[in-house]
Design an enzyme around this catalytic site. Structure first.
Site, PDB file in Angstrom:
ATOM      1  N   GLY A  59      45.993  47.036  41.294  1.00  0.00           N
ATOM      2  CA  GLY A  59      47.005  45.887  41.502  1.00  0.00           C
ATOM      3  C   GLY A  59      47.442  45.874  42.904  1.00  0.00           C
ATOM      4  O   GLY A  59      47.666  44.907  43.706  1.00  0.00           O
ATOM      5  N   ASP A  60      47.856  47.159  43.657  1.00  0.00           N
ATOM      6  CA  ASP A  60      48.333  47.160  45.039  1.00  0.00           C
ATOM      7  C   ASP A  60      47.001  47.238  45.932  1.00  0.00           C
ATOM      8  O   ASP A  60      47.168  46.565  46.807  1.00  0.00           O
ATOM      9  CB  ASP A  60      49.001  48.626  45.121  1.00  0.00           C
ATOM     10  CG  ASP A  60      50.135  48.798  44.502  1.00  0.00           C
ATOM     11  OD1 ASP A  60      51.418  47.932  44.729  1.00  0.00           O
ATOM     12  OD2 ASP A  60      50.486  49.449  43.463  1.00  0.00           O
ATOM     13  N   LEU A  61      45.947  48.043  45.606  1.00  0.00           N
ATOM     14  CA  LEU A  61      44.818  48.262  46.549  1.00  0.00           C
ATOM     15  C   LEU A  61      44.096  46.928  46.679  1.00  0.00           C
ATOM     16  O   LEU A  61      43.537  46.712  48.003  1.00  0.00           O
ATOM     17  CB  LEU A  61      44.021  49.293  46.172  1.00  0.00           C
ATOM     18  CG  LEU A  61      44.681  50.813  46.210  1.00  0.00           C
ATOM     19  CD1 LEU A  61      43.786  51.847  45.913  1.00  0.00           C
ATOM     20  CD2 LEU A  61      45.519  51.231  47.558  1.00  0.00           C
TER      21      LEU A  61
END
Length: 387
Positions: free
Chosen positions: A174-176
């Site tokens: 979700g971040d990367l």
């Protein structure tokens, strides 16, 4: 010379998504100044540590995604620090932040304010649910982390065994993934500015990014009317495309093409299967019985034996990180990079950059910076340019 060595980036991000995005830019040569709030990025103190948490400046989490940057500690609520930041904005190409929507506006440092000081500025935001400038919703302002994005975006619903619960994917995708998309957006906006002289606002939301990552579930639902769910390691439309247990581990087999299927059957000494199930449709309809046959064959062999027997096919062992560290392929590809760990008597290893270029090869920078390590260098350079 790096491909982006003329790009000046002010990085107000913290934790994972924003720092990963700006690290990608730094790896390609951009001058990234990490503008940290008083006390620094809240993830600095997060473990693991190499030796002594009390002696080391930061843990592995911070080290992994902040290499090659310079650090400047500023309190944007303080008048002098706010003016120092605005001076830097005038000379910057890009500003990146990943606060909740409205945070920068609370300091009167939102995009519209910064644009007045630098009309060519590319201002980029990474948020859980995007920014109202690009599409207002009721979710904006809500807190979000990788786990929230994976849950909302559909990843967890399709991950795990069929009889098990929804499962988070191991890496913080979700971040990367959001960070990688945001870096693409930044570079596209910079390219547009070079042609027109116009800056703009770039916005990448984590929820949006995960829906994009799960593109297969979107078209499957549209075509069939059924929401996809968990299938373990198998593929909904291809077979064999799965993980199989061996005597000492697991191996993955992706032999769904007719040529690979025939070769797999020959390796298992089962040419009759290739004759009985010659096309993808027949294999998909009989996937359960065929899977049992393949699983029985792999279970009678070690992982190395299974991989060797299927040499030339899309087959691989399921590796852990120790296996990855021992793989010479990754050393040759410079995907395991050693950096200094301040406060420890040994160097540590972080993941390198997968972006490879022949003319301007990215170079993962030095260790992550100490808090406020480059104050004199950054602000002194600004003062000198004012004289």
């Amino acid at each position: 010379m790096g491909a982006l060595d003329d790009l000046r980036v002010l990085d107000l991000t913290q934790v994972l998504a924003g720092p990963y995005c700006t690290m990608l830019l730094a790896d390609m040569g951009a001058d990234v100044v990490k503008v940290e709030r008083p006390g620094g990025d809240l993830i600095r103190s997060n473990p693991p540590f190499a030796e002594d948490p009390e002696a080391e400046a930061y843990g592995g989490y911070f080290q992994s995604v902040n290499r090659g940057k310079r650090s400047l500690e500023l309190d944007l609520g303080d008048g002098r620090d706010r003016e120092a930041f605005l001076d830097l904005v005038e000379r910057a190409d890009v500003v990146v932040e990943n606060y909740r929507a409205g945070t920068m506006e609370s300091f009167d440092l939102g995009y519209e304010t910064l644009r007045e000081r630098n009309p060519e500025l590319v201002y980029s935001a990474i948020r859980g649910f995007g920014d109202p400038r690009t599409g207002a919703t009721d979710r904006q302002g809500q807190p979000s982390f990788d786990l929230v994005a994976q849950a909302l975006g559909g990843v967890m619903e399709i991950t795990g065994q069929a009889d098990g619960p929804p499962t988070k994917v191991g890496p913080g995708i979700g971040d990367l993934f959001t960070a990688a998309l945001n870096a693409v957006g930044i570079l596209a906006a910079v390219h547009h500015r070079e042609r027109t002289g116009e800056g703009q606002f770039v916005d990448t939301g984590m929820y949006d990014a995960i829906v994009s990552l799960c593109e297969r579930t979107v078209y499957q639902h549209s075509y069939t009317g059924d929401p996809p769910t968990r299938r373990g390691n198998s593929h909904p439309t291809l077979f064999p495309y799965d993980a199989f247990e061996t005597r000492d581990g697991h191996v993955v087999v992706a032999a769904f093409g007719n040529n690979h299927w025939t070769a797999l059957c020959e390796a298992m000494d089962r040419p009759d299967l290739a004759a009985d199930y010659p096309d993808p449709g027949s294999r998909l309809r009989n996937r359960e019985s065929l899977r049992e046959t393949i699983a029985a064959w792999t279970a009678d062999r070690t992982t190395d034996e299974a991989v060797a027997a299927l040499d030339g096919l899309p087959v691989a062992p399921v590796q852990n990180t120790a296996d990855i560290f021992d793989d010479p392929h990754l050393r040759e590809r410079e995907m395991l990079v050693e950096v200094d760990q301040p406060g420890a008597d040994r160097r540590v290893t972080v993941a390198g950059t997968p972006i490879k270029m022949t003319g301007t090869p990215p170079e993962p920078g030095d260790r992550a910076p100490l808090l406020d390590e480059h104050r004199e260098e950054v602000l002194g350079r600004t003062a000198a340019s004012d004289d």
